[in-house]
Design an enzyme around this catalytic site. Structure first.
Site, PDB file in Angstrom:
ATOM      1  N   PHE A 144       0.672   5.788  24.265  1.00 30.54           N
ATOM      2  CA  PHE A 144       0.882   7.230  24.455  1.00 30.54           C
ATOM      3  C   PHE A 144       2.163   7.718  23.789  1.00 30.54           C
ATOM      4  O   PHE A 144       2.619   8.816  24.066  1.00 30.54           O
ATOM      5  CB  PHE A 144       0.908   7.568  25.948  1.00 30.54           C
ATOM      6  CG  PHE A 144      -0.394   7.265  26.646  1.00 30.54           C
ATOM      7  CD1 PHE A 144      -1.437   8.177  26.630  1.00 30.54           C
ATOM      8  CD2 PHE A 144      -0.586   6.044  27.287  1.00 30.54           C
ATOM      9  CE1 PHE A 144      -2.647   7.890  27.251  1.00 30.54           C
ATOM     10  CE2 PHE A 144      -1.788   5.755  27.914  1.00 30.54           C
ATOM     11  CZ  PHE A 144      -2.828   6.670  27.903  1.00 30.54           C
ATOM     12  N   CYS A 255      -3.012  12.351  15.609  1.00 31.55           N
ATOM     13  CA  CYS A 255      -3.727  12.121  16.874  1.00 31.55           C
ATOM     14  C   CYS A 255      -4.448  13.349  17.435  1.00 31.55           C
ATOM     15  O   CYS A 255      -5.657  13.324  17.596  1.00 31.55           O
ATOM     16  CB  CYS A 255      -2.763  11.564  17.911  1.00 31.55           C
ATOM     17  SG  CYS A 255      -2.207   9.898  17.502  1.00 31.55           S
ATOM     18  N   LYS A 314       5.924  17.648  12.691  1.00 27.04           N
ATOM     19  CA  LYS A 314       6.870  18.097  13.707  1.00 27.04           C
ATOM     20  C   LYS A 314       8.233  17.513  13.357  1.00 27.04           C
ATOM     21  O   LYS A 314       8.336  16.709  12.411  1.00 27.04           O
ATOM     22  CB  LYS A 314       6.430  17.692  15.112  1.00 27.04           C
ATOM     23  CG  LYS A 314       6.393  16.198  15.342  1.00 27.04           C
ATOM     24  CD  LYS A 314       6.137  15.944  16.810  1.00 27.04           C
ATOM     25  CE  LYS A 314       6.186  14.478  17.122  1.00 27.04           C
ATOM     26  NZ  LYS A 314       6.108  14.207  18.552  1.00 27.04           N
TER      27      LYS A 314
HETATM   28  N1  LIG Z   1       1.122   7.732  15.472  1.00 26.59           N
HETATM   29  C1  LIG Z   1       1.113   8.017  16.746  1.00 26.59           C
HETATM   30  O1  LIG Z   1       1.895   8.831  17.233  1.00 26.59           O
HETATM   31  C2  LIG Z   1       0.148   7.334  17.664  1.00 26.59           C
HETATM   32  C3  LIG Z   1       0.335   7.451  19.058  1.00 26.59           C
HETATM   33  C4  LIG Z   1      -0.541   6.811  19.900  1.00 26.59           C
HETATM   34  C5  LIG Z   1      -1.610   6.099  19.380  1.00 26.59           C
HETATM   35  N2  LIG Z   1      -1.795   6.038  18.037  1.00 26.59           N
HETATM   36  C6  LIG Z   1      -2.909   5.233  17.534  1.00 26.59           C
HETATM   37  O2  LIG Z   1      -2.387   3.990  17.109  1.00 26.59           O
HETATM   38  C7  LIG Z   1      -3.088   3.521  15.955  1.00 26.59           C
HETATM   39  C8  LIG Z   1      -2.121   3.309  14.818  1.00 26.59           C
HETATM   40  O3  LIG Z   1      -1.544   4.547  14.471  1.00 26.59           O
HETATM   41  P1  LIG Z   1      -0.310   4.649  13.452  1.00 26.59           P
HETATM   42  O4  LIG Z   1       0.110   6.052  13.419  1.00 26.59           O
HETATM   43  O5  LIG Z   1       0.666   3.580  13.769  1.00 26.59           O
HETATM   44  O6  LIG Z   1      -1.057   4.278  12.080  1.00 26.59           O
HETATM   45  P2  LIG Z   1      -0.425   3.886  10.675  1.00 26.59           P
HETATM   46  O7  LIG Z   1      -1.449   4.231   9.655  1.00 26.59           O
HETATM   47  O8  LIG Z   1       0.955   4.408  10.548  1.00 26.59           O
HETATM   48  O9  LIG Z   1      -0.294   2.301  10.767  1.00 26.59           O
HETATM   49  C9  LIG Z   1      -1.356   1.408  10.641  1.00 26.59           C
HETATM   50  C10 LIG Z   1      -0.866   0.256   9.763  1.00 26.59           C
HETATM   51  O10 LIG Z   1      -1.825  -0.783   9.820  1.00 26.59           O
HETATM   52  C11 LIG Z   1      -1.845  -1.405   8.535  1.00 26.59           C
HETATM   53  N3  LIG Z   1      -3.092  -2.184   8.450  1.00 26.59           N
HETATM   54  C12 LIG Z   1      -4.369  -1.727   8.453  1.00 26.59           C
HETATM   55  N4  LIG Z   1      -5.225  -2.746   8.418  1.00 26.59           N
HETATM   56  C13 LIG Z   1      -4.497  -3.881   8.405  1.00 26.59           C
HETATM   57  C14 LIG Z   1      -4.822  -5.256   8.368  1.00 26.59           C
HETATM   58  N5  LIG Z   1      -6.081  -5.688   8.352  1.00 26.59           N
HETATM   59  N6  LIG Z   1      -3.794  -6.157   8.334  1.00 26.59           N
HETATM   60  C15 LIG Z   1      -2.522  -5.739   8.346  1.00 26.59           C
HETATM   61  N7  LIG Z   1      -2.153  -4.443   8.387  1.00 26.59           N
HETATM   62  C16 LIG Z   1      -3.124  -3.533   8.412  1.00 26.59           C
HETATM   63  C17 LIG Z   1      -1.761  -0.229   7.583  1.00 26.59           C
HETATM   64  O11 LIG Z   1      -1.350  -0.645   6.292  1.00 26.59           O
HETATM   65  C18 LIG Z   1      -0.732   0.652   8.294  1.00 26.59           C
HETATM   66  O12 LIG Z   1       0.579   0.371   7.856  1.00 26.59           O
HETATM   67  C19 LIG Z   1      -4.176   4.553  15.689  1.00 26.59           C
HETATM   68  O13 LIG Z   1      -5.354   4.172  16.344  1.00 26.59           O
HETATM   69  C20 LIG Z   1      -3.612   5.809  16.316  1.00 26.59           C
HETATM   70  O14 LIG Z   1      -4.637   6.708  16.694  1.00 26.59           O
HETATM   71  C21 LIG Z   1      -0.916   6.619  17.170  1.00 26.59           C
END
Ligand SMILES: NC(=O)c1ccc[n+]([C@@H]2O[C@H](COP(=O)([O-])OP(=O)(O)OC[C@H]3O[C@@H](n4cnc5c(N)ncnc54)[C@H](O)[C@@H]3O)[C@@H](O)[C@H]2O)c1
Length: 449
Positions: A144, A255, A314
């Protein structure tokens, strides 16, 4: 403990660094993006997140960075934090989840916990993706955290939700409990399907509040009242309150907009119309378009110069995903205006990719030079401190559009600007200043998740 985190993005890197810093655990980060990997290997955080660089530097001796799970020895637990985007139709794209879990086939007994946001109905597929017969060593743990305050949100979350399968073992749950033992927050251990919905619905509800206050802000403008007064009046009702009720030019990020589409698509699959989720999305797009139109209406048909303060979705992040600022920049560029922008965190090449044709300048003051209008599109604190009297001397036309209600309209007008703010009456220097509208100061929330 030895923990592996697959995906070193906003969630994965914050998770890995926090596990090393708070719990003293040894963390291996698996990151396949070569640019992010290279920066991490140099001990650098590849994006903007307050406090994360210092924390990473502090724990470098306990953090290893690799490009593939093949380089990992069996850890006590693997967290999966890869992205879960959606297709245009709102259907979940689990490609990154599937690839990550397939890469774990060589570790058939390892405990796996998915922190990525999973759309309704998808967690049930995790055991199969892992090539397991059951979910005894698998769980989910929706995150979250809000970008911009992610480190604090990890350390002091409002709750820790664990999604379990009927057969998830006590042994697995105790590994998780040990990893989270330093975090004081209510624990909720629920079925994996409930965990999915808790995350999706929480984001949907936050988006609902924002779209509602944005709609109300439009109404307030039309009736010539200041929305702050309206919100102050409703905030005193304890059933309503003021949290996450701040109007703006729309919400963005990776998100909230996504979760609304996910909820709509999930309902559609079950034959439910999901009127509210769809309306919240529509209002959000309309809010960004309405704000863009209000700027365009004050400009010549084409060829004006517009300065933009802020591009990220933001403050306190460099993330451009779903950014309303980028939406507005594109509308202005489509109308053949020149757009000059400054953002303290966004890398210029990323901005040019997101809004081709945009010009990036080196300082907030440069945005005002020769501008026919200046737009505040992201609520970075530094923009509130701009010397508007000095800025007034740099513009061609003194027109300010405050998409984040960051400035005191009276100060802008006193400096000689015509001020347009969301949910506020437009004011020109010739008008007599009124006293500050709001009696109750409303809480300032980021549009995060
Ligand atoms: N960003 C937020 O504020 C937030 C908050 C809560 C939940 N989430 C959820 O968390 C998850 C991740 O979000 P994020 O913003 O960190 O995404 P992001 O795109 O910043 O990070 C994901 C990372 O995973 C890497 N990746 C993908 N496949 C891979 C693999 N097979 N091996 C190694 N690395 C790999 C990508 O290169 C990328 O750097 C999503 O499901 C998102 O909905 C995000």
């Amino acid at each position: 403990m030895h923990v592996t985190v697959i995906g070193a993005g906003y969630v994965g890197l914050v998770t890995g660094v926090s596990l090393a810093r708070i719990g003293g655990h040894h963390v291996t980060l698996v990151e396949k993006n070569p640019l992010r990997l290279a920066e991490l290997r140099d001990g650098m955080v590849p994006f903007e997140e307050p406090g994360l660089q210092d924390a990473l530097t502090e724990v470098l001796d306990r953090v290893t960075v690799v490009e593939s799970v093949d380089q990992v020895e069996e850890p006590d637990l693997v967290f999966v934090a890869v992205a879960t985007p959606i297709s245009e139709s709102g259907e979940p794209d689990l490609t990154q989840i599937r690839a990550s879990l397939q890469s774990l086939h060589r570790l058939p007994d390892v405990h796996v916990c998915v922190r990525s946001t999973l759309p309704p109905g998808t967690s049930a597929r995790l055991p199969l993706m892992l090539n397991r017969t059951d979910g005894s060593r698998i769980s989910t743990n929706p995150e979250f955290l809000r970008q911009g305050s992610a480190m604090a949100d990890y350390a002091e979350p409002s709750r820790i939700v664990i999604g379990r399968f009927p057969e998830t073992s006590e042994d697995h749950l105790s590994v998780l409990e040990e990893l989270f033992e330093d975090i004081k927050a209510p624990r909720l251990i629920v079925d994996v399907s409930s965990a999915e919905l808790i995350k999706n619905v929480a984001n949907g509800f936050l988006a609902l509040k924002l779209s509602f206050v944005n709609e109300v802000a439009g109404l307030a403008e039309e009736y010539g009242v200041d929305v702050d007064e309206v919100l102050s009046g409703i905030a005193l009702d304890p059933r309503i309150g003021s949290a996450y009720m701040r109007p703006g030019l729309g919400f963005g990020g990776s998100c909230l907009p996504k979760e609304l589409q996910v909820l709509s698509a999930a309902g559609r699959r079950q034959g439910l119309p999901m009127h509210v989720a769809r309306a919240v999305s529509q209002v959000n797009i309309e809010q960004q378009d309405r704000f863009s139109r209000s700027i365009l209406e004050e400009l010549p048909a084409y060829g004006a110069r517009v300065g933009m303060l802020g591009l990220s979705f933001k403050a306190d992040t460099d993330d451009l995903r779903g950014s309303p600022a980028i939406h507005v920049a594109r509308r202005l560029l489509e109308a053949d205006h020149e757009v000059l922008a400054f953002d303290p965190a966004v890398r210029p090449e990323r901005a040019r990719e997101a809004a081709p044709g945009i010009q990036i300048v080196d300082s907030a003051m440069d945005v005002f030079r020769g501008a026919d209008a200046v737009v505040i599109a992201t609520e970075w604190g530094i923009f509130a401190d701009i010397d508007l009297t000095q800025a007034r001397d740099l513009v061609r036309r003194p027109m300010l559009f405050d998409g984040r209600r960051l400035l005191d309209p009276a100060v802008a007008v006193a400096a000689g600007f015509v001020y347009h703010g969301i949910g506020r009456q437009s004011r020109a220097p010739s008008q007599r200043d009124k006293p500050a509208a709001s009696a109750v100061r409303l809480a300032v929330d980021g549009d995060g998740e």
